[in-house]
Write an enzyme that holds these catalytic residues in place. Structure first.
Site, PDB file in Angstrom:
ATOM      1  N   ASN A  14       0.862  -1.184   0.000  1.00 49.66           N
ATOM      2  CA  ASN A  14       0.000   0.000   0.000  1.00 49.66           C
ATOM      3  C   ASN A  14       0.899   1.233   0.000  1.00 49.66           C
ATOM      4  O   ASN A  14       1.523   1.550   1.014  1.00 49.66           O
ATOM      5  CB  ASN A  14      -0.896  -0.047   1.255  1.00 49.66           C
ATOM      6  CG  ASN A  14      -1.771   1.183   1.373  1.00 49.66           C
ATOM      7  OD1 ASN A  14      -1.791   2.035   0.486  1.00 49.66           O
ATOM      8  ND2 ASN A  14      -2.490   1.282   2.485  1.00 49.66           N
ATOM      9  N   LYS A  29       0.065   4.231  -0.212  1.00 43.49           N
ATOM     10  CA  LYS A  29      -0.594   5.381   0.446  1.00 43.49           C
ATOM     11  C   LYS A  29      -0.422   6.648  -0.393  1.00 43.49           C
ATOM     12  O   LYS A  29      -0.412   6.572  -1.621  1.00 43.49           O
ATOM     13  CB  LYS A  29      -0.056   5.541   1.876  1.00 43.49           C
ATOM     14  CG  LYS A  29      -0.174   4.230   2.665  1.00 43.49           C
ATOM     15  CD  LYS A  29       0.029   4.389   4.144  1.00 43.49           C
ATOM     16  CE  LYS A  29      -0.122   3.026   4.818  1.00 43.49           C
ATOM     17  NZ  LYS A  29      -0.082   3.088   6.267  1.00 43.49           N
ATOM     18  N   HIS A  77      -9.557   0.811   5.012  1.00 43.65           N
ATOM     19  CA  HIS A  77      -8.263   1.060   5.651  1.00 43.65           C
ATOM     20  C   HIS A  77      -8.453   2.018   6.830  1.00 43.65           C
ATOM     21  O   HIS A  77      -9.257   2.938   6.768  1.00 43.65           O
ATOM     22  CB  HIS A  77      -7.266   1.647   4.644  1.00 43.65           C
ATOM     23  CG  HIS A  77      -5.871   1.627   5.179  1.00 43.65           C
ATOM     24  ND1 HIS A  77      -5.414   2.591   6.043  1.00 43.65           N
ATOM     25  CD2 HIS A  77      -4.856   0.744   5.014  1.00 43.65           C
ATOM     26  CE1 HIS A  77      -4.160   2.295   6.385  1.00 43.65           C
ATOM     27  NE2 HIS A  77      -3.802   1.181   5.769  1.00 43.65           N
ATOM     28  N   GLU A  88      -6.788   4.419   7.890  1.00 43.91           N
ATOM     29  CA  GLU A  88      -6.582   5.846   7.631  1.00 43.91           C
ATOM     30  C   GLU A  88      -7.833   6.466   7.022  1.00 43.91           C
ATOM     31  O   GLU A  88      -8.119   7.640   7.223  1.00 43.91           O
ATOM     32  CB  GLU A  88      -5.338   6.046   6.745  1.00 43.91           C
ATOM     33  CG  GLU A  88      -4.071   5.853   7.572  1.00 43.91           C
ATOM     34  CD  GLU A  88      -2.912   5.201   6.846  1.00 43.91           C
ATOM     35  OE1 GLU A  88      -2.902   5.177   5.600  1.00 43.91           O
ATOM     36  OE2 GLU A  88      -2.014   4.686   7.544  1.00 43.91           O
ATOM     37  N   GLU A 129      -5.260  -5.023  10.467  1.00 44.54           N
ATOM     38  CA  GLU A 129      -4.255  -3.984  10.676  1.00 44.54           C
ATOM     39  C   GLU A 129      -4.568  -3.232  11.964  1.00 44.54           C
ATOM     40  O   GLU A 129      -5.380  -2.294  11.952  1.00 44.54           O
ATOM     41  CB  GLU A 129      -4.261  -3.006   9.505  1.00 44.54           C
ATOM     42  CG  GLU A 129      -3.985  -3.643   8.154  1.00 44.54           C
ATOM     43  CD  GLU A 129      -3.411  -2.645   7.162  1.00 44.54           C
ATOM     44  OE1 GLU A 129      -2.273  -2.861   6.745  1.00 44.54           O
ATOM     45  OE2 GLU A 129      -4.076  -1.653   6.831  1.00 44.54           O
ATOM     46  N   GLY A 164       2.559   2.251  10.796  1.00 39.41           N
ATOM     47  CA  GLY A 164       3.471   3.373  10.632  1.00 39.41           C
ATOM     48  C   GLY A 164       4.182   3.769  11.919  1.00 39.41           C
ATOM     49  O   GLY A 164       4.809   4.820  11.998  1.00 39.41           O
ATOM     50  N   SER A 215       3.572  -2.114  10.337  1.00 35.04           N
ATOM     51  CA  SER A 215       5.026  -2.138  10.560  1.00 35.04           C
ATOM     52  C   SER A 215       5.683  -3.453  10.158  1.00 35.04           C
ATOM     53  O   SER A 215       6.634  -3.912  10.803  1.00 35.04           O
ATOM     54  CB  SER A 215       5.351  -1.797  12.031  1.00 35.04           C
ATOM     55  OG  SER A 215       4.910  -0.488  12.337  1.00 35.04           O
TER      56      SER A 215
HETATM   57  P1  13P Z   1       3.093   0.351   7.658  1.00 37.42           P
HETATM   58  O1  13P Z   1       3.627  -0.926   7.084  1.00 37.42           O
HETATM   59  O2  13P Z   1       3.801   1.575   7.174  1.00 37.42           O
HETATM   60  O3  13P Z   1       2.962   0.274   9.149  1.00 37.42           O
HETATM   61  O4  13P Z   1       1.570   0.504   7.098  1.00 37.42           O
HETATM   62  C1  13P Z   1       0.720  -0.556   7.179  1.00 37.42           C
HETATM   63  C2  13P Z   1      -0.487  -0.253   6.390  1.00 37.42           C
HETATM   64  O5  13P Z   1      -1.258   0.621   6.742  1.00 37.42           O
HETATM   65  C3  13P Z   1      -0.737  -1.023   5.161  1.00 37.42           C
HETATM   66  O6  13P Z   1      -2.012  -0.782   4.661  1.00 37.42           O
END
Ligand code: 13P
Length: 251
Positions: free
Chosen positions: A11, A13, A97, A99, A167, A173, A213
């Site tokens: 992803n 982002k 997701h 976010e 997740e 992150g 992560s």
């Molecule tokens: P990170 O791997 O940067 O923690 O992000 C995970 C994520 O949100 C994948 O969709």
């Protein structure tokens, strides 16, 4: 790792530029993925979808959008419909997701319509679930994840085209990866939810992947869990070597 075909998603982002994405794609093209049978998908920002799709043609990496709208078309300024994604040859979409749930404030009501529309138009869905830190601290992680699954269940006729991504928000992150035990506990709970709410056959077949992560340093250990069928990778998917190494760790 189970008999289910592993699934690894990257992803990207809201990161990247023409230049950095060219470099990332060229790294992915060079990556040695010959010894892995994992299904691999990358999700660039909308504006780069076509370019990445063309560049990766022949590499056995599919393309996902990071979001889509709940209708096939209409007066919805700024939205991208599932029909449009299919039209440009995109096969996957990430929905739910954290976010989008927590920053953009997408709720279950909207998400279930999006999932239904995406599947109706022939997109496959990576459906994300996961608890926030407060939920985990108050021992409500399972309750939150169950509620997120419950919200969509009536709107998904066929689960064949769905992958579940667990997740935990506190691990995204942050560098604070969930422990293999924490991951297995929720993944097995999700599989039990399928057993009890959908069917044994779906419970056995559905891929449940972990995100938060994930790095080459922790993916091998996480992948050993019987109910971990792969990963949804954020930051490390922006570095071709790291992403390739995570993909290989699922074999
Ligand atoms: P990170 O791997 O940067 O923690 O992000 C995970 C994520 O949100 C994948 O969709």
């Amino acid at each position: 790792m189970s008999a289910r075909t592993c699934f690894v998603g990257g992803n990207w982002k809201c990161f990247g530029s023409n230049q950095s994405i060219d470099a990332l794609v060229s790294g992915l093209l060079k990556a040695d993925l010959s010894n892995t049978s994992a299904e691999v998908v990358v999700a660039p920002p909308f504006v780069y979808l076509s370019k990445v799709k063309e560049a990766l043609a022949g590499k056995n990496i599919s393309i996902a959008a990071q979001n889509c709208w709940r209708e096939s078309e209409g007066a919805f300024t700024g939205e991208v419909s599932p029909a449009m994604l299919r039209d440009i040859g995109v096969h996957w979409v990430i929905l739910g997701h954290s976010e989008r749930r927590h920053i953009i404030k997408e709720n279950d009501e909207l998400l279930k319509k999006k999932v239904e529309a995406a599947l109706k138009h022939g997109l496959k869905v990576i459906f994300c679930v996961g608890e926030q830190l407060e939920d985990r601290k108050s021992k409500r992680a399972q309750e939150v994840v169950t509620a997120q699954l419950d919200a969509c269940k009536e709107h998904i006729g066929c689960w064949e085209n769905v992958v579940i991504a667990y997740e935990p928000v506190w691990a995204i992150g942050t560098g604070e990866v969930a422990t293999p035990q924490q991951v297995q506990e929720i993944h097995s709970m999700i599989r039990r939810w399928f057993e009890e709410n959908i069917s044994s056959s779906v419970a056995q077949k559905i891929r449940i992947i972990y995100g938060g992560s994930v790095k080459p340093q922790n993916s091998t250990e996480l992948a050993k869990n019987p109910d971990v069928d792969g990963f949804l990778v954020g930051g490390a998917s922006l570095v071709a070597d790291q992403f390739a190494s995570i993909i290989r760790s699922t074999s």
